[in-house]
Every structure is written in C-alpha cells, then in structure tokens.
Design a protein around this motif. Structure first.
Motif, PDB file in Angstrom:
ATOM      1  N   GLU A 144      -7.010   0.186   0.224  1.00  0.00           N
ATOM      2  CA  GLU A 144      -5.766  -0.556   0.120  1.00  0.00           C
ATOM      3  C   GLU A 144      -4.712   0.318  -0.537  1.00  0.00           C
ATOM      4  O   GLU A 144      -5.015   1.101  -1.447  1.00  0.00           O
ATOM      5  N   LYS A 202       2.264  -3.529   2.101  1.00  0.00           N
ATOM      6  CA  LYS A 202       0.979  -2.891   1.839  1.00  0.00           C
ATOM      7  C   LYS A 202       0.204  -2.765   3.134  1.00  0.00           C
ATOM      8  O   LYS A 202       0.509  -3.434   4.132  1.00  0.00           O
ATOM      9  N   CYS A 203      -0.803  -1.886   3.087  1.00  0.00           N
ATOM     10  CA  CYS A 203      -1.679  -1.726   4.247  1.00  0.00           C
ATOM     11  C   CYS A 203      -3.110  -1.707   3.763  1.00  0.00           C
ATOM     12  O   CYS A 203      -3.403  -1.447   2.578  1.00  0.00           O
ATOM     13  N   ARG A 204      -4.019  -1.977   4.703  1.00  0.00           N
ATOM     14  CA  ARG A 204      -5.426  -2.042   4.349  1.00  0.00           C
ATOM     15  C   ARG A 204      -6.270  -1.653   5.558  1.00  0.00           C
ATOM     16  O   ARG A 204      -5.966  -2.021   6.687  1.00  0.00           O
ATOM     17  N   GLU A 253      -4.926  -3.015   9.112  1.00  0.00           N
ATOM     18  CA  GLU A 253      -3.872  -3.995   8.826  1.00  0.00           C
ATOM     19  C   GLU A 253      -2.647  -3.252   8.288  1.00  0.00           C
ATOM     20  O   GLU A 253      -2.747  -2.528   7.281  1.00  0.00           O
ATOM     21  N   ASN A 254      -1.526  -3.385   9.018  1.00  0.00           N
ATOM     22  CA  ASN A 254      -0.232  -2.809   8.634  1.00  0.00           C
ATOM     23  C   ASN A 254      -0.327  -1.291   8.443  1.00  0.00           C
ATOM     24  O   ASN A 254       0.234  -0.735   7.497  1.00  0.00           O
ATOM     25  N   PHE A 255      -1.038  -0.623   9.301  1.00  0.00           N
ATOM     26  CA  PHE A 255      -1.159   0.832   9.249  1.00  0.00           C
ATOM     27  C   PHE A 255      -0.439   1.403  10.467  1.00  0.00           C
ATOM     28  O   PHE A 255      -0.893   1.205  11.614  1.00  0.00           O
ATOM     29  N   SER A 259      -0.323   0.124  -1.676  1.00  0.00           N
ATOM     30  CA  SER A 259       1.012  -0.465  -1.744  1.00  0.00           C
ATOM     31  C   SER A 259       1.787   0.314  -2.799  1.00  0.00           C
ATOM     32  O   SER A 259       1.327   1.351  -3.293  1.00  0.00           O
ATOM     33  N   ILE A 273       2.405   3.191   5.871  1.00  0.00           N
ATOM     34  CA  ILE A 273       2.508   1.728   5.793  1.00  0.00           C
ATOM     35  C   ILE A 273       3.499   1.238   6.856  1.00  0.00           C
ATOM     36  O   ILE A 273       4.580   1.809   7.025  1.00  0.00           O
ATOM     37  N   ARG A 274       3.114   0.221   7.567  1.00  0.00           N
ATOM     38  CA  ARG A 274       3.928  -0.300   8.667  1.00  0.00           C
ATOM     39  C   ARG A 274       5.305  -0.711   8.147  1.00  0.00           C
ATOM     40  O   ARG A 274       5.421  -1.285   7.049  1.00  0.00           O
ATOM     41  N   GLU A 333      -0.553  -3.767  13.398  1.00  0.00           N
ATOM     42  CA  GLU A 333      -0.335  -4.844  12.431  1.00  0.00           C
ATOM     43  C   GLU A 333      -1.688  -5.432  12.017  1.00  0.00           C
ATOM     44  O   GLU A 333      -1.983  -5.554  10.835  1.00  0.00           O
ATOM     45  N   ARG A 334      -2.497  -5.768  12.997  1.00  0.00           N
ATOM     46  CA  ARG A 334      -3.874  -6.217  12.737  1.00  0.00           C
ATOM     47  C   ARG A 334      -4.701  -5.811  13.951  1.00  0.00           C
ATOM     48  O   ARG A 334      -4.497  -6.328  15.051  1.00  0.00           O
TER      49      ARG A 334
END
Length: 495
Positions: free
Chosen positions: A80, A64-66, A10-12, A82, A58-59, A16-17
C-alpha cells in the motif's frame, strides 16, 4: 515450490480495480496497445521488489494505491502507498497479519521469504532479479558489459570467492608484513632500551628495603615530633619548679611568722578583756563621785543619830571604794599593758595579707609536690629521646635513598609495561605467521582442486574457452607469483 495464484491491482497507473487469476505453468498477457499489460508487470515488480519507487504510479484522482499478491500456499502480500502510508502487509493462511513500515528503499526480509524470490547480488551496489523480466528486456545478461557478465558467471559458479580470497589474502599479507616490520623495529628498540635496566631485580630489592626504611623513618619522625612536644612540656615544668623553689626559699621563715601571729592573736584577746575592765573602772569612778556628792549633801542633816549609820555606810562605802580602787589600779595596769600590745599589733593587717599569700604559695607547693613524679618521668623520656635522636642521625641519608629507590621503581614499572607490550607484539607476530601459513596451505589446496576441476571440464566455466596444460600452468604460476597476469574476468579487480 511456490507460484503466483492471484493478483489484485487497485488505483495503480491505468488500473482502477483489476484482478488476475494465474494458472499453473506458463501465463501469457495478450491485449491491444495501452491496455495496461506493462502496468500489470510493474505492479507485480512493485509488490515483489518495491520497484519503481516514489508515488507517480498512483492513479490520477486517487489518493492511494494497493496491490495484493496471493501465493499458491495461501499467503497474501499487500503493498500500500499514499501520501502518508507506505507499508507491506503479510497475511498467512492461519489468519495472522504482520505490518512492516519504515523499510526505506529495500524490501523486508519477511516479504522476500514469503514469495521466495530473492534477487541475486552481483556486487556491493548491484542486484539482479533473475526470476523476473520486463517488457522489451534483452535475454539474461546479453545486454550487460563483458565485465558484468564475467562477474555474474563467476558469482554463479563461485569463482568470485577465490578472487575475493586472493585479494583479501594479498591485502592481509601486505598488512602483516608491514606490521611484522614495525614489530621487529619496536622489539629492537625495546631491547636496546632495556639494556640499561638489566639490574632491575637488584633495584627492586633495594626499593623494597628503601620502602621499609622509609616507613621506619616516618615512624621515627612521628616519635620525634611527640618527643619534641614532651621536651617543651618538660622545659615548662622545669621553669615552674624553679619558680616554686624560689617562692619556697622566700617562705623559709613562715613558721616563725605563724608563731608570731598566734602570739598576737592571744594579745588581742587580752586587749579586749582589758578594754572591758577599763569600762567597768570608769563606771566605778562615776559611782564614787556620785557617792561623795551624796555624802556632802547629807553631811549636816543627821548629826548624831545617824552618825553611826553614816559611819557604817561610809565604812561599807570605803570598803567598796577600796575594792574599786584596787580594781582601778588593776585596770590601769591592764590598760597600759594592752596599749603596749596595741602598739605591737599595728601590722596585723599586713601580716594577714602575708599569711594569705603564704597559703596560696603553700597550695602551689603541694601541687609541685604532686608534679614531682611527672618531672621524673619527663627526665627519663628526655634521656630516651636523646638516645633516639642519636640513632636517627642518619635519617636524611635514608630519605635520599628512598627517593632514589622510588625513581628506580618508576623506571622499573615503565620497563615492565614495555616488556609486556613487547611480549604481546611477539605473540601477535607469531599468530600472524601461523595465519599466513594456514592461508597459504588453504590457497595451495584450493588451487590444486581448481586445476583438477579445470582438467575435468576441459574449458573455462566463465568464458567457455578451452583449457589445456599451458593455461593451467599459467594459472598456477599466477597464484603462486602474485596478482600480475590476471585471469579472464579479473581485469577490473587489480586495485
């Protein structure tokens, strides 16, 4: 054995997902260029080994990214990141959740235990993730230098343990040799230093005797101080006794004075009585004059008839006058006698003052009589002090002996501590020798076992070159002779 089951990104970077389900066995990522294949591998490395570091992945536009990695046993590893959050979360199949923060640039041990992919530590500051490869990465160890490859193979085969043992043994040997030399020099110095104090037991006994003498001298000095105070009191009492004796000497005629005072007091009483008689006499004279005046005035008033009565009255008056005359003479005599007594008693006040002083001195005399037994005891105490002073005449010499004994005791204490340190050094020296002997035997046994293994393999497990008898003899000579002519793979470890 655990395997990867699911990966959620996610957001890496460009993802995005994204969710990937891994199949059993080999999994292949196929796609056109810039479709995010390398980002998936980076996300997987990030959740496994916390690489890369920072927040650049981070995108863009996200805060934040996870990345969530699910293992085959159901364990979830969540990573995680941020601006304010940097943590790992582990969720176990039974629903428990643990959060890890503040782990720095490393990976918490619980996370490594969860996916069981521990990196291989090849050196103090270099680790290799043997379970994970990246895009365009060369085959395992082929891109590394020869020394790193030798270190890696040696660590995988366990040969680095012998290198570390040899290096540590040589360092310990040099350290122990230096320490032994220092200890021997210290022992020699202490032995020379102890020679002047070989008679320490005798000095110790003399010190104990001196201490007992010192304690006795202290007690005698205290007694001497008390005796000096008593002597001063005795001298004061003696002066008071002499003073009182002088007073008693001056009061020797006190009984005669007391008798004289008693006589004067009796004369005083008689003088008071005479003064009372004199007053009565004067009163009789006034009455006599009054009677004569009455007779003169009544002389011619009754001539005959009353002559008898007059005679009777005169006779009665005459008798009265005669008694008064006798009384008058008696009073005159008493007056003369009392006037004489008065002249004699002019110094009664002075005698009274003397009597008062005598009473005071008598009180002092009684007090001195009560102090007489105490004076006797003081005299006896003085004689006893004199005998004590005679016995303590050698006190100064005893004090000097005590001082010398104290100095000897101080030297004896220092030497005792030095002897104790010498014993400790000798014990440590003996322990070091035993340690060297045990290490030498262990090295000899390990070397023999290594040579037998080389003979069985017939080649070097590190470089693969053949190993014959000359090589084995060379290795054996190197182990027994030092670190010169180092074996392959240890050229960079001589220092």
């Amino acid at each position: 054995m655990k395997r990867l089951k699911r990966l959620y990104i996610e957001n890496f970077q460009s993802h995005e997902r994204t969710e990937i389900q891994f199949a059993d066995g080999l999994n292949v990522l196929i796609g056109p260029s810039d479709s995010g294949k390398s980002a998936i591998l980076r996300a997987l490395r990030w959740v496994l080994f916390n690489q890369p570091r920072g927040t650049d992945y981070i995108r863009i536009g996200a805060d934040k990214c996870r990345v969530v990695l699910t293992m085959s046993d159901g364990t979830e590893i969540v990573r995680e990141r941020s601006a304010s959050v940097n943590r790992y979360i582990i969720r176990t199949p039974d629903g428990q959740e643990r959060v890890f923060e503040g782990f720095g640039s490393g990976v918490p041990q619980e996370v490594l235990d969860a996916h069981n992919m521990h990196p291989v530590r090849l050196d103090k500051d270099w680790e290799l993730s043997a379970q994970f490869g990246s895009q365009l990465e060369s085959p395992f160890l082929l891109a590394e230098t020869g020394s790193i490859r030798a270190k890696s193979i040696g660590r995988i085969s366990g040969a680095h343990i012998m290198d570390i043992a040899l290096r540590d043994t040589m360092r310990d040997r040099q350290s122990l040799a230096s320490e032994m030399k220092h200890v021997e020099q210290e022992a020699t110095r202490l032995t020379e230093a102890l020679k002047p104090y070989e008679d320490l037991p005798r000095l110790g006994r003399e010190l104990e005797e001196s201490e007992s003498l010192y304690q006795a001298a202290v007690q005698m000095e205290e007694r001497l101080s008390r005796l000096k105070a008593l002597l001063q009191k005795w001298r004061d009492c003696r002066e008071q006794i002499a003073t009182q004796r002088n007073i008693l000497q001056r009061l020797r005629q006190l009984p005669e004075a007391e008798a004289k005072i008693s006589s004067l007091q009796a004369d005083g009483q008689r003088l008071i009585l005479l003064r009372r008689r004199l007053e009565e006499y004067r009163k009789g004279q006034r009455e006599q004059r009054a009677c004569r005046h009455t007779l003169t005035m009544t002389e011619k008033l009754v001539e005959a008839a009353t002559a008898l009565d007059n005679l009777e009255h005169r006779r009665a008056r005459l008798q009265t006058l005669r008694r008064l005359h006798a009384l008058y003479h008696t009073c005159k005599n008493e007056q003369a006698r009392y006037q004489l007594r008065l002249r004699l008693t002019d110094g009664v006040d002075l005698v009274a003052a003397v009597v008062s002083r005598l009473d005071t001195k008598r009180v002092i005399h009684d007090r001195m009589l009560r102090l007489k037994p105490r004076l006797h005891r003081l005299r006896q105490e003085r004689e006893r002090i004199a005998r004590t002073l005679e016995r303590t005449r050698t006190l100064a010499e005893a004090m000097r002996a005590v001082t010398a004994a104290e100095e000897a005791y101080g030297r004896w204490s220092v030497l005792t501590q030095s002897a104790q340190r010498l014993g400790d050094c000798r014990k440590r020296l003996e322990d070091g020798r035993k340690y060297l002997k045990a290490n030498a035997e262990a090295i000899e046994a390990n070397t023999s076992q290594m040579l037998r293994l080389f003979q069985q393999l017939g080649r070097c497990p590190t470089c693969g070159s053949p190993v014959d008898g000359s090589v084995l003899q060379h290795i054996l000579a190197e182990v027994r002779g030092g670190v010169s002519h180092a074996a392959v793979g240890r050229e960079n470890q001589r220092d």
